[in-house]
Design a protein around this motif. Structure first.
Motif, PDB file in Angstrom:
ATOM      1  N   ASP A  68      -4.644  45.016  42.420  1.00  0.00           N
ATOM      2  CA  ASP A  68      -5.286  45.324  41.143  1.00  0.00           C
ATOM      3  C   ASP A  68      -4.938  46.731  40.661  1.00  0.00           C
ATOM      4  O   ASP A  68      -4.794  46.972  39.458  1.00  0.00           O
ATOM      5  CB  ASP A  68      -6.802  45.122  41.225  1.00  0.00           C
ATOM      6  CG  ASP A  68      -7.442  45.918  42.333  1.00  0.00           C
ATOM      7  OD1 ASP A  68      -6.726  46.341  43.255  1.00  0.00           O
ATOM      8  OD2 ASP A  68      -8.681  46.117  42.284  1.00  0.00           O
ATOM      9  N   ILE A  69      -4.772  47.675  41.581  1.00  0.00           N
ATOM     10  CA  ILE A  69      -4.367  49.040  41.201  1.00  0.00           C
ATOM     11  C   ILE A  69      -2.928  49.028  40.692  1.00  0.00           C
ATOM     12  O   ILE A  69      -2.606  49.663  39.689  1.00  0.00           O
ATOM     13  CB  ILE A  69      -4.517  50.004  42.389  1.00  0.00           C
ATOM     14  CG1 ILE A  69      -5.961  50.028  42.895  1.00  0.00           C
ATOM     15  CG2 ILE A  69      -4.038  51.397  42.031  1.00  0.00           C
ATOM     16  CD1 ILE A  69      -6.964  50.493  41.864  1.00  0.00           C
ATOM     17  N   LYS A  70      -2.067  48.284  41.363  1.00  0.00           N
ATOM     18  CA  LYS A  70      -0.676  48.150  40.918  1.00  0.00           C
ATOM     19  C   LYS A  70      -0.618  47.557  39.511  1.00  0.00           C
ATOM     20  O   LYS A  70       0.143  48.014  38.654  1.00  0.00           O
ATOM     21  CB  LYS A  70       0.084  47.266  41.918  1.00  0.00           C
ATOM     22  CG  LYS A  70       1.447  46.831  41.485  1.00  0.00           C
ATOM     23  CD  LYS A  70       2.455  47.922  41.590  1.00  0.00           C
ATOM     24  CE  LYS A  70       3.848  47.330  41.414  1.00  0.00           C
ATOM     25  NZ  LYS A  70       4.735  48.180  40.701  1.00  0.00           N
ATOM     26  N   SER A  71      -1.460  46.562  39.263  1.00  0.00           N
ATOM     27  CA  SER A  71      -1.511  45.942  37.950  1.00  0.00           C
ATOM     28  C   SER A  71      -1.957  46.950  36.891  1.00  0.00           C
ATOM     29  O   SER A  71      -1.398  46.998  35.790  1.00  0.00           O
ATOM     30  CB  SER A  71      -2.456  44.752  37.978  1.00  0.00           C
ATOM     31  OG  SER A  71      -2.604  44.208  36.700  1.00  0.00           O
ATOM     32  N   LEU A  72      -2.966  47.759  37.218  1.00  0.00           N
ATOM     33  CA  LEU A  72      -3.425  48.794  36.276  1.00  0.00           C
ATOM     34  C   LEU A  72      -2.326  49.802  35.980  1.00  0.00           C
ATOM     35  O   LEU A  72      -2.134  50.196  34.818  1.00  0.00           O
ATOM     36  CB  LEU A  72      -4.641  49.523  36.844  1.00  0.00           C
ATOM     37  CG  LEU A  72      -5.991  48.891  36.583  1.00  0.00           C
ATOM     38  CD1 LEU A  72      -7.080  49.679  37.293  1.00  0.00           C
ATOM     39  CD2 LEU A  72      -6.276  48.835  35.104  1.00  0.00           C
TER      40      LEU A  72
END
Length: 117
Positions: A68-72
């Protein structure tokens, strides 16, 4: 019973002692009498981190983050029209400048500037 009754191997002997030092010649400290030695921390004159320094793609390292951090980060990058590493650089600079006081920033900068990697 061979394991408990084994003979000790003789220690190796050095025939030729090398005259080389592990420290480069230009970094060797001249000998000073022990009573005149004062403990001083190594400091660098450069007390700031250069967040704008450009690196070749070959020198960049992989960072493991949650999906989810990578996506952000991808969303932030696409939104601004920048590369992901540039977005991370901006995030690191913002975090460094806004979350640490002056003393902590100097300590972090010294650690970063004295790294050998």
């Amino acid at each position: 019973m061979a394991l408990t009754n084994r003979q000790r191997k003789p220690r190796p002997t050095v025939e030729n002692i090398g005259e080389t030092s592990r420290v480069p010649v230009d970094q060797q400290i001249p000998s000073v009498p022990k009573k005149d030695i004062k403990r001083v921390a190594n400091t660098t004159d450069n007390t700031s981190i250069d967040f704008d320094k450009e690196y070749a793609a070959k020198l960049r390292k992989t960072i493991k983050v949650d999906p989810d951090i990578k996506s952000l980060i991808e969303i932030f990058s696409d939104f601004e029209g920048t590369k992901e590493y540039e977005t991370l650089r901006k995030m690191a600079k913002y975090y460094f400048e806004n979350n640490y006081d002056e003393r902590a920033q100097r300590i972090i900068s010294n650690l970063q500037n004295n790294k050998y990697i």
